[in-house]
Design a protein around this motif. Structure first.
Motif, PDB file in Angstrom:
ATOM      1  N   THR A 147       0.850  -1.183   0.000  1.00 34.05           N
ATOM      2  CA  THR A 147       0.000   0.000   0.000  1.00 34.05           C
ATOM      3  C   THR A 147       0.886   1.233   0.000  1.00 34.05           C
ATOM      4  O   THR A 147       1.893   1.269   0.710  1.00 34.05           O
ATOM      5  CB  THR A 147      -0.920   0.012   1.240  1.00 34.05           C
ATOM      6  N   ALA A 148       0.510   2.215  -0.787  1.00 34.09           N
ATOM      7  CA  ALA A 148       1.263   3.472  -0.838  1.00 34.09           C
ATOM      8  C   ALA A 148       0.274   4.617  -1.031  1.00 34.09           C
ATOM      9  O   ALA A 148      -0.855   4.410  -1.474  1.00 34.09           O
ATOM     10  CB  ALA A 148       2.272   3.445  -1.986  1.00 34.09           C
TER      11      ALA A 148
ATOM     12  N   GLU B 145      -4.508   6.714  -2.378  1.00 33.36           N
ATOM     13  CA  GLU B 145      -3.924   5.561  -1.689  1.00 33.36           C
ATOM     14  C   GLU B 145      -4.258   4.330  -2.514  1.00 33.36           C
ATOM     15  O   GLU B 145      -5.413   4.123  -2.892  1.00 33.36           O
ATOM     16  CB  GLU B 145      -4.467   5.427  -0.272  1.00 33.36           C
TER      17      GLU B 145
ATOM     18  N   THR C 190      -3.570   0.024  -3.072  1.00 27.97           N
ATOM     19  CA  THR C 190      -3.094  -1.265  -2.586  1.00 27.97           C
ATOM     20  C   THR C 190      -3.096  -2.230  -3.767  1.00 27.97           C
ATOM     21  O   THR C 190      -4.096  -2.344  -4.478  1.00 27.97           O
ATOM     22  CB  THR C 190      -3.999  -1.817  -1.462  1.00 27.97           C
TER      23      THR C 190
ATOM     24  N   ALA D 221       3.529   1.093  -4.552  1.00 27.63           N
ATOM     25  CA  ALA D 221       2.843   0.038  -3.813  1.00 27.63           C
ATOM     26  C   ALA D 221       3.276  -1.343  -4.309  1.00 27.63           C
ATOM     27  O   ALA D 221       3.458  -2.268  -3.513  1.00 27.63           O
ATOM     28  CB  ALA D 221       1.330   0.187  -3.933  1.00 27.63           C
TER      29      ALA D 221
END
Length: 172
Positions: free
Chosen positions: A37-38, A46, A48, A83
């Motif tokens: 996740t980032a 965001e 994932t 991510a």
């Protein structure tokens, strides 16, 4: 070449081989479970994904509607790339715990996808000095009974203050 005597019995060697074979059979499922996740610096996006880059979740802040579509699309792709690198690293870390460093390094070589932590241009995050400086600052604040400074939203398992530097591996 130096000869090294075998200290294990044939039965022990067979059991060791079976155990390794069983562990290797678990690699694909372990790697399939890895995810990363980032988010961007402004917490607008965001993402994932799994280690193959498959999108598992996408969250956009309400302010994302004000962004140009091309700019927002580029940002989503950039965040998804970060991510995915995290997911790949997560998968290698899991495999390394199961099979050991040597076998994991072989898997990296065979796959052609090196662990992101081994990348030459990788951002190594906090330096040891910066980590120690922040730790000393936090301990000084706790000693003075001052609340720590407010932090941006961070996932529980990514909490900087619960980080244990002993968990780091020299090449991960």
């Amino acid at each position: 070449m130096e000869q090294v005597p075998i200290t294990q019995t044939t039965r022990q060697l067979i059991e060791q081989t079976r155990a390794r074979s069983e562990a290797i059979s678990q690699v694909e499922s372990m790697m399939a479970q890895a995810k990363g996740t980032a988010h961007d610096l402004d917490n607008t996006v965001e993402v994932t994904v799994d280690a193959h880059g498959k999108l598992l979740a996408l969250w956009l802040a309400p302010s994302a509607v004000n962004w140009d579509a091309d700019r927002l699309g580029s940002l989503i792709v950039e965040v998804a790339d970060v991510a995915q690198r995290e997911a790949v690293q997560d998968s290698y870390n899991k495999v390394a715990l199961l099979l050991g460093e040597d076998v994991t390094a072989m898997i990296e070589q065979i796959s052609g996808l090196p662990a992101p932590a081994r990348a030459e241009n990788d951002d190594n995050g906090l330096t040891v000095e910066e980590f120690q400086r922040r730790r000393e600052q936090r301990l000084a604040q706790e000693a003075a009974n001052q609340p720590p400074p407010r932090r941006p939203r961070i996932e529980e398992d990514d909490d900087l203050y619960s980080f244990d530097p002993a968990s780091l591996r020299s090449d991960r």
